[in-house]
Design a protein around this motif. Structure first.
Motif, short mmCIF file in Angstrom:
data_model
loop_
_atom_site.label_atom_id
_atom_site.label_comp_id
_atom_site.label_asym_id
_atom_site.label_seq_id
_atom_site.Cartn_x
_atom_site.Cartn_y
_atom_site.Cartn_z
N GLN A 18 0.85 -1.19 0.00
CA GLN A 18 0.00 0.00 0.00
C GLN A 18 0.88 1.24 0.00
O GLN A 18 1.92 1.28 0.65
N ASP A 19 0.44 2.24 -0.75
CA ASP A 19 1.15 3.52 -0.70
C ASP A 19 0.96 4.14 0.68
O ASP A 19 -0.05 3.90 1.35
N ARG A 20 1.93 4.94 1.11
CA ARG A 20 1.90 5.53 2.45
C ARG A 20 0.65 6.37 2.71
O ARG A 20 0.19 6.48 3.83
N ASN A 21 0.09 6.97 1.67
CA ASN A 21 -1.07 7.84 1.85
C ASN A 21 -2.40 7.10 1.78
O ASN A 21 -3.46 7.70 1.94
N GLY A 64 8.60 5.75 -4.60
CA GLY A 64 8.87 4.56 -5.40
C GLY A 64 7.58 3.89 -5.85
O GLY A 64 7.58 2.72 -6.22
N SER A 65 6.49 4.61 -5.81
CA SER A 65 5.17 4.10 -6.19
C SER A 65 5.18 3.60 -7.63
O SER A 65 5.77 4.21 -8.50
N ARG A 66 4.53 2.46 -7.86
CA ARG A 66 4.47 1.89 -9.20
C ARG A 66 3.06 1.35 -9.47
O ARG A 66 2.36 0.94 -8.56
N TYR A 67 2.68 1.35 -10.74
CA TYR A 67 1.47 0.68 -11.19
C TYR A 67 1.90 -0.65 -11.77
O TYR A 67 2.89 -0.72 -12.50
N THR A 122 5.79 3.74 -13.70
CA THR A 122 5.85 4.82 -12.71
C THR A 122 4.67 5.77 -12.90
O THR A 122 4.08 5.83 -13.98
N PRO A 123 4.35 6.57 -11.87
CA PRO A 123 3.34 7.61 -12.05
C PRO A 123 3.70 8.56 -13.20
O PRO A 123 2.83 9.01 -13.93
#
Length: 134
Positions: A18-21, A64-67, A122-123
């Motif tokens: 999960q992303d931090r937000n 480092g968020s990825r789809y 990446t975003p």
């Protein structure tokens, strides 16, 4: 039709992070009266507010968020409303104003996948495909 769609989605071979937000966005939506179900696969949230239902994918803009390819294929192929959000205000705005990616935007994501065909995006990859920041 949906059975063909499901066959297109590759099985995840690693745990979803999960992303931090994610939690903050979920809690902010719930505090404003949005019904939120964490589905996590293929996207993070299924939300309902005053007659409007939408899938929401939560991302961190500068991390480092990825789809995954699976997520983007789902976004590109589903006829359901889908939104990508980076913060609490965006998430509630999506539900309040009934915002979602257009079919043209979904088609651009599909084109990106067809051209690049990689497991993670990446975003920035997605923003470029959608024509943001041009």
């Amino acid at each position: 039709m949906m059975s063909n769609f499901v066959r297109l989605l590759p099985m995840r071979r690693y745990a979803k992070k999960q992303d931090r937000n994610h939690t903050a966005i979920k809690q902010a939506l719930e505090a404003k009266g949005v019904e939120v179900i964490e589905i996590l696969k293929p996207l993070d949230l299924l939300c309902y507010y005053k007659g409007y239902t939408s899938f929401i994918e939560v991302k961190m803009a500068e991390s480092g968020s990825r789809y995954t390819k699976t997520q983007l294929m789902f976004i590109a192929l589903t006829r359901f409303p889908v939104a990508i959000v980076f913060n609490e205000a965006e998430a509630f705005d999506v539900m309040k104003r009934m915002l979602a990616l257009s079919q043209v935007q979904k088609n651009r994501i599909a084109e990106m996948i067809a051209k690049q065909d990689k497991p993670l995006y990446t975003p920035l990859d997605v923003k470029k495909a959608l024509g943001y920041g041009e």
